[in-house]
Design an enzyme around this catalytic site. Structure first.
Site, PDB file in Angstrom:
ATOM      1  N   SER A   1     -25.724  23.307 -37.926  1.00 11.03           N
ATOM      2  CA  SER A   1     -26.970  22.549 -38.252  1.00 11.03           C
ATOM      3  C   SER A   1     -26.962  22.291 -39.640  1.00 11.03           C
ATOM      4  O   SER A   1     -26.084  22.486 -40.480  1.00 11.03           O
ATOM      5  CB  SER A   1     -28.096  23.415 -37.897  1.00 11.03           C
ATOM      6  OG  SER A   1     -27.861  23.913 -36.582  1.00 11.03           O
TER       7      SER A   1
HETATM    8  N1  SAH Z   1     -27.347  28.455 -35.613  1.00 12.14           N
HETATM    9  C1  SAH Z   1     -25.714  27.919 -35.596  1.00 12.14           C
HETATM   10  C2  SAH Z   1     -25.756  26.369 -34.957  1.00 12.14           C
HETATM   11  C3  SAH Z   1     -26.173  26.359 -33.528  1.00 12.14           C
HETATM   12  S1  SAH Z   1     -25.269  25.225 -32.314  1.00 12.14           S
HETATM   13  C4  SAH Z   1     -25.310  27.843 -37.010  1.00 12.14           C
HETATM   14  O1  SAH Z   1     -26.096  28.315 -37.806  1.00 12.14           O
HETATM   15  O2  SAH Z   1     -24.047  27.380 -36.925  1.00 12.14           O
HETATM   16  C5  SAH Z   1     -26.076  25.804 -31.021  1.00 12.14           C
HETATM   17  C6  SAH Z   1     -25.197  27.100 -30.269  1.00 12.14           C
HETATM   18  O3  SAH Z   1     -26.125  27.477 -29.104  1.00 12.14           O
HETATM   19  C7  SAH Z   1     -24.005  26.593 -29.875  1.00 12.14           C
HETATM   20  O4  SAH Z   1     -23.065  27.431 -30.463  1.00 12.14           O
HETATM   21  C8  SAH Z   1     -23.945  26.840 -28.343  1.00 12.14           C
HETATM   22  O5  SAH Z   1     -22.937  27.317 -27.846  1.00 12.14           O
HETATM   23  C9  SAH Z   1     -25.060  27.870 -28.380  1.00 12.14           C
HETATM   24  N2  SAH Z   1     -25.733  28.136 -26.938  1.00 12.14           N
HETATM   25  C10 SAH Z   1     -26.196  27.036 -26.107  1.00 12.14           C
HETATM   26  N3  SAH Z   1     -26.640  27.563 -25.143  1.00 12.14           N
HETATM   27  C11 SAH Z   1     -26.746  28.879 -25.226  1.00 12.14           C
HETATM   28  C12 SAH Z   1     -27.089  29.978 -24.474  1.00 12.14           C
HETATM   29  N4  SAH Z   1     -27.626  30.048 -23.343  1.00 12.14           N
HETATM   30  N5  SAH Z   1     -26.932  31.175 -24.906  1.00 12.14           N
HETATM   31  C13 SAH Z   1     -26.309  31.412 -26.339  1.00 12.14           C
HETATM   32  N6  SAH Z   1     -26.091  30.519 -26.898  1.00 12.14           N
HETATM   33  C14 SAH Z   1     -26.040  29.323 -26.503  1.00 12.14           C
END
Ligand code: SAH
Length: 214
Positions: free
Chosen positions: A59
């Site tokens: 992000s």
């Molecule tokens: N917080 C992260 C960025 C998030 S991107 C950082 O600091 O880099 C969002 C992430 O959520 C992605 O990696 C995606 O795979 C994950 N995601 C989406 N749905 C999810 C779920 N149901 N359970 C766990 N992770 C999930």
């Protein structure tokens, strides 16, 4: 040693309305370049989202800072993050909280994030490869919950795992439109909602991803 790029990075966060000294210090301490790969390392201190493995993104730093500030993490907090991605947000939370659990549905991302967090000696973070839309019942309840992927509505299983007095921050809305960052405070009488600002996150998907190298 803090580079000029890192100093400018923190300055940019201040100009985005980040005033909480603990949040700014945690972000200053967390080198964003170790959470991205190859050529993207050169752009790690720009205020921009960047691609990571499995088609996901790390992000934008100002959004990470806003979400962290809104979460009001104290040193006694047990925090749950859904959507580990690179592990960057989890690293910041680890400087502010007592304990951090972070759940990622892509096993390769969970594995990489776990390694980076270990290399940074952040021993109070546990990465779990699973479907985070169900929360983490075995460690519930949590003082704080941060969701870094967008759901259409706040998942009820996550709300159920939040303590009374707890705070949850998450983006809500359709994945391909503008989403709103929402802050929910759980009181003994119910849930108090406030809207923070519009954001754009990848969708919260159900189930564990079927990655080829999983
Ligand atoms: N917080 C992260 C960025 C998030 S991107 C950082 O600091 O880099 C969002 C992430 O959520 C992605 O990696 C995606 O795979 C994950 N995601 C989406 N749905 C999810 C779920 N149901 N359970 C766990 N992770 C999930």
């Amino acid at each position: 040693m803090i580079s000029e790029a890192q100093m400018q990075f923190v300055f940019a966060l201040r100009s985005h309305g980040i005033t909480d000294a603990r949040v700014l210090a945690a972000m200053e301490k967390t080198p964003r370049d170790v959470f991205v790969e190859g050529l993207f390392k050169d752009r790690a201190f720009e205020n921009t989202p960047l691609p990571i493995a499995c088609g996901q993104t790390i992000s934008q730093p100002s959004v990470v800072a806003q979400m962290t500030q809104a979460l009001e993490v104290t040193p006694r907090c047990k925090v749950l993050e859904i959507g580990t991605g690179s592990g960057y947000q989890a690293a910041i939370l680890s400087h502010l909280a007592r304990r951090v659990y972070t759940v990622e549905r892509h096993r390769p991302l969970a594995r990489m994030a776990s390694r980076v967090l270990r290399d940074l000696d952040l021993g109070n973070v546990t990465v779990i490869a699973d479907d985070g839309s169900l929360g983490l019942p075995e460690q519930a309840p949590f003082d704080r919950i941060l969701v870094t992927a967008a759901a259409e509505d706040p998942p009820s299983s996550l709300l159920a795992q939040l303590k009374v007095g707890g705070i949850m921050v998450l983006p809500v809305g359709q994945s391909d439109t503008i989403q709103n960052l929402i802050k929910i405070v759980k009181t003994k009488d119910g849930l108090e909602y406030s809207e923070l600002n519009s954001v754009r996150f990848v969708p919260l998907l159900e189930g564990v991803a079927a990655d080829i190298d999983a």
